[in-house]
Design a protein around this motif. Sequence first.
Motif, PDB file in Angstrom:
ATOM      1  N   PRO A 200     -20.803 -16.902 -10.195  1.00 43.29           N
ATOM      2  CA  PRO A 200     -20.772 -16.581 -11.640  1.00 43.29           C
ATOM      3  C   PRO A 200     -20.111 -15.250 -11.967  1.00 43.29           C
ATOM      4  N   LEU A 201     -20.137 -14.307 -11.025  1.00 46.34           N
ATOM      5  CA  LEU A 201     -19.543 -12.994 -11.295  1.00 46.34           C
ATOM      6  C   LEU A 201     -18.028 -13.072 -11.434  1.00 46.34           C
ATOM      7  N   VAL A 202     -17.406 -14.018 -10.738  1.00 43.57           N
ATOM      8  CA  VAL A 202     -15.937 -14.101 -10.763  1.00 43.57           C
ATOM      9  C   VAL A 202     -15.437 -15.395 -11.414  1.00 43.57           C
TER      10      VAL A 202
ATOM     11  N   LEU B 195      -1.937 -14.779  -8.080  1.00 46.06           N
ATOM     12  CA  LEU B 195      -1.502 -13.448  -8.507  1.00 46.06           C
ATOM     13  C   LEU B 195      -2.712 -12.600  -8.917  1.00 46.06           C
ATOM     14  N   GLY B 196      -3.647 -13.242  -9.639  1.00 43.10           N
ATOM     15  CA  GLY B 196      -4.865 -12.525 -10.044  1.00 43.10           C
ATOM     16  C   GLY B 196      -5.679 -12.089  -8.832  1.00 43.10           C
ATOM     17  N   LEU B 197      -5.740 -12.944  -7.816  1.00 45.36           N
ATOM     18  CA  LEU B 197      -6.501 -12.586  -6.610  1.00 45.36           C
ATOM     19  C   LEU B 197      -5.841 -11.422  -5.874  1.00 45.36           C
ATOM     20  N   MET B 198      -4.503 -11.406  -5.857  1.00 43.95           N
ATOM     21  CA  MET B 198      -3.816 -10.268  -5.220  1.00 43.95           C
ATOM     22  C   MET B 198      -4.107  -8.980  -5.978  1.00 43.95           C
ATOM     23  N   VAL B 199      -4.088  -9.048  -7.315  1.00 45.42           N
ATOM     24  CA  VAL B 199      -4.388  -7.853  -8.123  1.00 45.42           C
ATOM     25  C   VAL B 199      -5.833  -7.409  -7.877  1.00 45.42           C
ATOM     26  N   PHE B 200      -6.751  -8.368  -7.827  1.00 41.24           N
ATOM     27  CA  PHE B 200      -8.161  -8.027  -7.587  1.00 41.24           C
ATOM     28  C   PHE B 200      -8.312  -7.378  -6.208  1.00 41.24           C
TER      29      PHE B 200
ATOM     30  N   ALA C  92     -10.463  -3.719 -11.422  1.00 44.11           N
ATOM     31  CA  ALA C  92      -9.921  -4.911 -10.761  1.00 44.11           C
ATOM     32  C   ALA C  92     -10.231  -6.164 -11.575  1.00 44.11           C
ATOM     33  N   TRP C  93     -11.466  -6.246 -12.053  1.00 45.74           N
ATOM     34  CA  TRP C  93     -11.888  -7.444 -12.809  1.00 45.74           C
ATOM     35  C   TRP C  93     -11.049  -7.584 -14.084  1.00 45.74           C
ATOM     36  N   VAL C  94     -10.905  -6.476 -14.813  1.00 46.21           N
ATOM     37  CA  VAL C  94     -10.191  -6.526 -16.098  1.00 46.21           C
ATOM     38  C   VAL C  94      -8.706  -6.844 -15.877  1.00 46.21           C
ATOM     39  N   LEU C  95      -8.064  -6.153 -14.942  1.00 41.64           N
ATOM     40  CA  LEU C  95      -6.626  -6.371 -14.742  1.00 41.64           C
ATOM     41  C   LEU C  95      -6.332  -7.728 -14.103  1.00 41.64           C
ATOM     42  N   ALA C  96      -7.248  -8.219 -13.286  1.00 43.91           N
ATOM     43  CA  ALA C  96      -7.068  -9.570 -12.731  1.00 43.91           C
ATOM     44  C   ALA C  96      -7.150 -10.599 -13.862  1.00 43.91           C
ATOM     45  N   MET C  97      -8.097 -10.375 -14.780  1.00 43.03           N
ATOM     46  CA  MET C  97      -8.222 -11.289 -15.925  1.00 43.03           C
ATOM     47  C   MET C  97      -6.932 -11.292 -16.761  1.00 43.03           C
TER      48      MET C  97
END
Length: 668
Positions: free
Chosen positions: A556-558, A613-618, A653-658
């Motif tokens: 749920p966190l991700v 791409l989001g996972l790489m940013v995270f 990380a969470w915000v920029l991945a989103m």
Amino acid sequence: MGRCHSLAEKIKVAVAGNPNVGKTTIFNALTGARQKVGNWPGVTVEKKIGTKNHNGHVLEIIDLPGTYSLTAYSADEVVARDYILEEKPDVVVQVLDSTNLERNLYLTTQLLEMGTNLILALNMSDRAEMRGDFIDVQRLESLLGVSAIKTVAGEGKGIDALLDSIVTKKEQNIPLPHEIGYGGMVEEKICALEEIIKGDPEISKHYPPRWITVKLLEGDDNVIFKLSSESIKGKVQDFLSAIDNEEYEVEMADKRYEFISTLMPQVCTTCADEVSPSDMVDKVVTNKYLGIPIFLILMWGMFELTFAFATPFMELIDMFFGWLAAAVISNIETVWLASLLGDGIIAGVGSVLLFVPNIFILFFAIALLESSGYMARAAFIMDKLMYTMGLQGKSFIPMLMGFGCSVPAIMATRTLEDEKDRLITMMVTPFMSCGARLPVYILLAGTFFGRQAGSVIFGLYVLGILVAIVSAKLFRTFLARGQPSPFIMELPPYTKPSLKDSLRHMWNEGYLYLRKVGTVIIGGVVLIWLLAYFPQGAEYGSAGSLIGSLGKLIEPLVAPLGFDWKIAVALVFGFAAKEIVVGSLGTLYGTGGGEALSSALMADPGFTPAIALGLMVFTLLYVPCIGAVAAIKKETGSWKWMFFQAAYSTAVAWVLAMVTILVGNMVL
């Protein structure tokens, strides 16, 4: 003879000098060690120790951090100064850059004032001679009362003579006292304060009273703590409160340079300033308009080459581990043991070793840029941008080191004199892409972005720099207000990159990666296998296994990012070491690494290019590995800052991945 050897007294030798003069190269040549050789301040952030047997003597050689002066400000300067002062080495070897003798002699005057048993190693003497400089070594020795040896450390020239001189110097053990005359007003204050200092018998026993007095007049706060008598401390503080330290510091510095300017014409007859080829190259490379574009082009080219050259080797490694895992599984009858060896250890370790060629090639390229003298320019180029955002250019040096590993990079912040600069740099350095994150980028960029993989990886490195700079601005505005310290750095001349040093640097960094594979990563993949294999009856690595239950718990966190439980588990294990993210995915997809894992990811409908791409940013931005977190705790001495960095980086990380995933879903 053997008896004499066994009774040989150990000779303690300190290697000191300004940054960028080749101290560590001299240390490596003297000891045969393989310490990292760089050309910017901060490479030697702690003293390093090696030994050498020479003519029946055992030499214990200590490589100290670089320092311009013995009036210490930054943490590494304090390390260098206090070692010489407290440990009292038998011999101090000061390494000087022969092409920049006048500036280097400033430290010499202070070492002489301290009463050290000093030898001068006139390094880079070949460059000085090529330039037409003639240094009269005998005259220099005669005027200063010290031994001087010409060296070219990178080629081993002068090293035997230096070793002989160390032994001779120890046997003579007659350091000549050397005093700079500071003129009437200053000398009066020195005499008055020295009388107070002599009232402390302990301090007089351990340190030269005149040297302590000079440092106090210069405003060296670190020295006042060495006074053992409280009554003396009070008198000294009363004395110092009545004078302007800065005025005395300037006056004494002027007198030292006056002494050096008198000395120089007598020892160096043709030294002259002229426009060198390095100066001409710098007009382009450090140009205010061209500097940053050239830096970015070089970085982009480096990642493109890394990816292109490594691919054939990766395919061979992938084939080998795939064959080995299959062979083990098919030839071992005990099911759980076959699975542990084949699916767990071999597949997991193989999925990480797959990226060894990339690691080696990347660090070889970085080492070439370092040894050429370019990386020091990178810090200079970034200074204006960094200052605008709340940091000084010198902060970029630990951040550049963060491309290798965050732990030494965090330690390198000791070179920053200002505590606020140091804290902010420490908080943002983990945003730089360390080598451990590279396997994640290579796997995901290679799988989902094909020929554009190199550019994607380059973009991630740039993103890390930008997030670090913007975060520094926020921290400077809200947490550590004030202006950053001005940046002063001596740029080394450009040199032909040393193949030997570059290969050594490549091996050192690659070895750290391999060593981690043999310890943390094997432990990690075995734990993941256990969680994926049990409970009995559950399908290996499925949602019904223990690892599946763990993943479902934290999913749920991700989940708002579009990450499923498998990614959640991989990110949690990535806290131990970022490389384990790849090993975890290999286990959870039941494929190991390489092409099989790439195919499995491509076949997963939930694993889109935007998610990749989001996972790489995270992975780039979230809490650094446990080693880096521990380094922050050690360097700040504070649990608060450690937890703050972990929470802040994970939130970013969470915000920029989103944001990445939302934008990616629209354009990819």
